[in-house]
Design a protein around this motif. Structure first.
Motif, PDB file in Angstrom:
ATOM      1  N   ALA A 201      51.701 -12.649 -95.974  1.00 41.90           N
ATOM      2  CA  ALA A 201      52.394 -11.234 -95.472  1.00 41.90           C
ATOM      3  C   ALA A 201      51.469 -10.143 -95.247  1.00 41.90           C
ATOM      4  O   ALA A 201      51.547  -9.303 -94.471  1.00 41.90           O
ATOM      5  CB  ALA A 201      53.345 -10.868 -96.716  1.00 41.90           C
ATOM      6  N   ILE A 202      50.429  -9.851 -96.365  1.00 42.44           N
ATOM      7  CA  ILE A 202      49.657  -8.795 -96.152  1.00 42.44           C
ATOM      8  C   ILE A 202      48.686  -8.955 -94.689  1.00 42.44           C
ATOM      9  O   ILE A 202      48.608  -7.856 -94.348  1.00 42.44           O
ATOM     10  CB  ILE A 202      48.962  -8.483 -97.354  1.00 42.44           C
ATOM     11  N   VAL A 203      48.291  -9.989 -94.800  1.00 42.58           N
ATOM     12  CA  VAL A 203      47.284 -10.345 -93.683  1.00 42.58           C
ATOM     13  C   VAL A 203      48.352 -10.198 -92.345  1.00 42.58           C
ATOM     14  O   VAL A 203      47.721  -9.279 -91.366  1.00 42.58           O
ATOM     15  CB  VAL A 203      46.739 -11.438 -93.326  1.00 42.58           C
ATOM     16  N   ALA A 204      49.495 -10.468 -92.273  1.00 40.37           N
ATOM     17  CA  ALA A 204      50.149 -10.419 -91.035  1.00 40.37           C
ATOM     18  C   ALA A 204      50.736  -8.931 -90.985  1.00 40.37           C
ATOM     19  O   ALA A 204      50.556  -8.596 -89.743  1.00 40.37           O
ATOM     20  CB  ALA A 204      51.605 -11.134 -91.288  1.00 40.37           C
ATOM     21  N   VAL A 205      51.101  -8.103 -91.954  1.00 38.79           N
ATOM     22  CA  VAL A 205      51.595  -6.714 -91.556  1.00 38.79           C
ATOM     23  C   VAL A 205      50.443  -5.896 -91.634  1.00 38.79           C
ATOM     24  O   VAL A 205      50.313  -5.184 -90.777  1.00 38.79           O
ATOM     25  CB  VAL A 205      52.702  -6.452 -92.585  1.00 38.79           C
ATOM     26  N   CYS A 206      49.617  -5.736 -92.613  1.00 34.85           N
ATOM     27  CA  CYS A 206      48.696  -4.744 -92.720  1.00 34.85           C
ATOM     28  C   CYS A 206      47.282  -5.047 -91.758  1.00 34.85           C
ATOM     29  O   CYS A 206      47.029  -4.168 -91.159  1.00 34.85           O
ATOM     30  CB  CYS A 206      48.016  -4.889 -94.184  1.00 34.85           C
ATOM     31  N   GLY A 207      46.859  -6.400 -91.781  1.00 38.31           N
ATOM     32  CA  GLY A 207      45.834  -6.886 -91.013  1.00 38.31           C
ATOM     33  C   GLY A 207      46.211  -7.038 -89.372  1.00 38.31           C
ATOM     34  O   GLY A 207      45.409  -6.442 -88.485  1.00 38.31           O
ATOM     35  N   GLU A 208      47.397  -7.831 -89.163  1.00 37.26           N
ATOM     36  CA  GLU A 208      47.589  -8.278 -87.581  1.00 37.26           C
ATOM     37  C   GLU A 208      48.534  -7.506 -87.277  1.00 37.26           C
ATOM     38  O   GLU A 208      48.939  -7.515 -86.082  1.00 37.26           O
ATOM     39  CB  GLU A 208      47.898  -9.719 -87.682  1.00 37.26           C
ATOM     40  N   ASP A 209      48.917  -6.537 -87.734  1.00 39.86           N
ATOM     41  CA  ASP A 209      50.102  -5.484 -87.368  1.00 39.86           C
ATOM     42  C   ASP A 209      51.306  -6.247 -86.834  1.00 39.86           C
ATOM     43  O   ASP A 209      51.868  -5.757 -85.803  1.00 39.86           O
ATOM     44  CB  ASP A 209      49.496  -4.501 -86.196  1.00 39.86           C
TER      45      ASP A 209
ATOM     46  N   ALA B 260      52.745   9.416 -85.741  1.00 39.37           N
ATOM     47  CA  ALA B 260      52.863   9.157 -87.228  1.00 39.37           C
ATOM     48  C   ALA B 260      52.819   8.129 -87.923  1.00 39.37           C
ATOM     49  O   ALA B 260      52.432   7.740 -88.812  1.00 39.37           O
ATOM     50  CB  ALA B 260      54.248   9.997 -87.713  1.00 39.37           C
ATOM     51  N   ASP B 261      53.511   7.108 -86.953  1.00 37.56           N
ATOM     52  CA  ASP B 261      53.272   5.686 -87.446  1.00 37.56           C
ATOM     53  C   ASP B 261      52.538   4.838 -86.456  1.00 37.56           C
ATOM     54  O   ASP B 261      52.750   4.580 -85.340  1.00 37.56           O
ATOM     55  CB  ASP B 261      54.810   5.050 -87.164  1.00 37.56           C
ATOM     56  N   GLU B 262      51.297   4.786 -87.187  1.00 40.82           N
ATOM     57  CA  GLU B 262      50.102   4.121 -86.331  1.00 40.82           C
ATOM     58  C   GLU B 262      50.076   2.492 -86.345  1.00 40.82           C
ATOM     59  O   GLU B 262      49.429   1.700 -85.678  1.00 40.82           O
ATOM     60  CB  GLU B 262      48.900   4.616 -86.734  1.00 40.82           C
ATOM     61  N   CYS B 263      50.842   1.838 -87.379  1.00 41.60           N
ATOM     62  CA  CYS B 263      50.804   0.475 -87.306  1.00 41.60           C
ATOM     63  C   CYS B 263      52.180  -0.067 -88.071  1.00 41.60           C
ATOM     64  O   CYS B 263      53.167   0.638 -88.480  1.00 41.60           O
ATOM     65  CB  CYS B 263      49.631  -0.173 -88.467  1.00 41.60           C
ATOM     66  N   ALA B 264      52.252  -1.207 -88.403  1.00 43.27           N
ATOM     67  CA  ALA B 264      53.654  -1.668 -88.836  1.00 43.27           C
ATOM     68  C   ALA B 264      54.002  -1.372 -90.268  1.00 43.27           C
ATOM     69  O   ALA B 264      55.070  -0.961 -90.368  1.00 43.27           O
ATOM     70  CB  ALA B 264      53.719  -3.434 -88.583  1.00 43.27           C
ATOM     71  N   LEU B 265      52.808  -1.344 -91.071  1.00 46.66           N
ATOM     72  CA  LEU B 265      52.914  -0.717 -92.315  1.00 46.66           C
ATOM     73  C   LEU B 265      53.531   0.590 -92.326  1.00 46.66           C
ATOM     74  O   LEU B 265      54.326   0.904 -93.338  1.00 46.66           O
ATOM     75  CB  LEU B 265      51.589  -0.791 -92.956  1.00 46.66           C
ATOM     76  N   ASP B 266      52.833   1.584 -91.505  1.00 49.85           N
ATOM     77  CA  ASP B 266      53.586   2.880 -91.497  1.00 49.85           C
ATOM     78  C   ASP B 266      55.113   3.081 -91.004  1.00 49.85           C
ATOM     79  O   ASP B 266      55.593   3.697 -91.756  1.00 49.85           O
ATOM     80  CB  ASP B 266      52.664   3.819 -90.380  1.00 49.85           C
ATOM     81  N   ARG B 267      55.453   2.151 -90.270  1.00 48.05           N
ATOM     82  CA  ARG B 267      56.931   1.969 -89.865  1.00 48.05           C
ATOM     83  C   ARG B 267      57.762   1.444 -90.841  1.00 48.05           C
ATOM     84  O   ARG B 267      58.656   1.974 -91.195  1.00 48.05           O
ATOM     85  CB  ARG B 267      57.027   1.359 -88.635  1.00 48.05           C
TER      86      ARG B 267
ATOM     87  N   MET C 246      46.868   0.461 -96.406  1.00 46.39           N
ATOM     88  CA  MET C 246      46.215   1.123 -95.448  1.00 46.39           C
ATOM     89  C   MET C 246      44.768   0.837 -95.775  1.00 46.39           C
ATOM     90  O   MET C 246      43.631   0.753 -94.993  1.00 46.39           O
ATOM     91  CB  MET C 246      46.427   2.680 -95.425  1.00 46.39           C
ATOM     92  N   ARG C 247      44.185   0.826 -97.097  1.00 46.48           N
ATOM     93  CA  ARG C 247      42.870   0.732 -97.406  1.00 46.48           C
ATOM     94  C   ARG C 247      42.595  -1.016 -96.916  1.00 46.48           C
ATOM     95  O   ARG C 247      41.566  -1.134 -96.345  1.00 46.48           O
ATOM     96  CB  ARG C 247      42.544   0.639 -98.976  1.00 46.48           C
ATOM     97  N   PHE C 248      43.587  -1.665 -97.014  1.00 52.52           N
ATOM     98  CA  PHE C 248      43.334  -3.337 -96.751  1.00 52.52           C
ATOM     99  C   PHE C 248      43.291  -3.326 -95.418  1.00 52.52           C
ATOM    100  O   PHE C 248      42.292  -3.976 -94.581  1.00 52.52           O
ATOM    101  CB  PHE C 248      44.333  -4.268 -97.368  1.00 52.52           C
ATOM    102  N   ARG C 249      43.966  -2.501 -94.423  1.00 51.29           N
ATOM    103  CA  ARG C 249      43.990  -2.542 -93.056  1.00 51.29           C
ATOM    104  C   ARG C 249      42.790  -2.078 -92.271  1.00 51.29           C
ATOM    105  O   ARG C 249      41.923  -2.849 -91.763  1.00 51.29           O
ATOM    106  CB  ARG C 249      45.003  -1.460 -92.733  1.00 51.29           C
ATOM    107  N   GLN C 250      42.038  -1.015 -93.174  1.00 51.56           N
ATOM    108  CA  GLN C 250      41.030  -0.558 -92.551  1.00 51.56           C
ATOM    109  C   GLN C 250      39.569  -1.550 -92.979  1.00 51.56           C
ATOM    110  O   GLN C 250      38.868  -1.708 -92.042  1.00 51.56           O
ATOM    111  CB  GLN C 250      40.427   1.075 -93.412  1.00 51.56           C
ATOM    112  N   ALA C 251      39.797  -2.106 -94.198  1.00 52.23           N
ATOM    113  CA  ALA C 251      38.694  -3.219 -94.290  1.00 52.23           C
ATOM    114  C   ALA C 251      38.956  -4.310 -93.407  1.00 52.23           C
ATOM    115  O   ALA C 251      37.951  -5.068 -93.087  1.00 52.23           O
ATOM    116  CB  ALA C 251      38.819  -3.543 -95.806  1.00 52.23           C
TER     117      ALA C 251
END
Length: 182
Positions: free
Chosen positions: A150-158, A68-75, A93-98
């Motif tokens: 913050a967004i690059v660290a959490v969404c992009g770099e997990d 269910a929790d695939e990345c830090a943003l999900d958690r 999640m859209r930012f993460r995929q991109a």
């Protein structure tokens, strides 16, 4: 002297065992709150079971287990005290995929697989890495430097959210406005 230090060490171990057993009994009885797991057990990932339709199965479904929790943003989103909205989560999640798609390297060797040839023909499609780079650049332009980090660290770099929760939420609000309110 060495014998007394050994006796002190053993007595400390026995005291900690007694404290642990007392706390365990109180938790089981419901008189004490469970402090939760620490260490690797604290980041254990939750498994959910979904039913998916089988292709060509005439409406039959099959149970499938997934994380269910695939990345830090999900958690962060599934946390009980999280203040992340579903729209902010979708933007993250859209930012993460991109981000992940833009970091993909180009193929060096040629493939003769027909499926790969059919998929790679569209240069403007969302599966193209250059499109993903444009999407990431567009997103980073509307953010402040703290929100970018913050967004690059959490969404992009997990990475874990840590103390960046509010900054992350404000940045994801801007991304949701950019992508979903057009």
């Amino acid at each position: 002297m060495a014998q007394t230090s050994e006796l002190d060490r053993v007595s400390q171990i026995l005291k900690s065992d007694r404290r642990y057993n007392r706390l365990r009994r109180e938790i089981e009885a419901g008189t004490a709150t469970d402090p939760g797991a620490d260490g690797p057990a604290a980041i254990r990932r939750r498994i959910v079971q979904d039913a998916i339709a089988i292709a060509g199965g005439g409406g039959k479904t099959q149970a499938v287990r997934r994380v269910a929790d695939e990345c830090a943003l999900d958690r962060f989103y599934h946390r009980p005290n999280s203040n992340l909205t579903p729209q902010q989560h979708a933007a993250g999640m859209r930012f993460r995929q991109a981000w992940l798609r833009s970091a993909r390297r180009a193929r060096v060797t040629q493939t003769y697989d027909t499926q790969e040839i059919e998929r790679g023909g569209d240069l403007t499609g969302p599966e193209n890495t250059s499109y993903a780079r444009e999407l990431v650049s567009e997103a980073l332009e509307v953010l402040t430097s703290a929100q970018r980090r913050a967004i690059v660290a959490v969404c992009g770099e997990d990475e874990r959210v840590g103390m960046r929760g509010k900054t992350l939420c404000y940045g994801l609000d801007k991304l949701a406005d950019l992508w979903f309110k057009k």
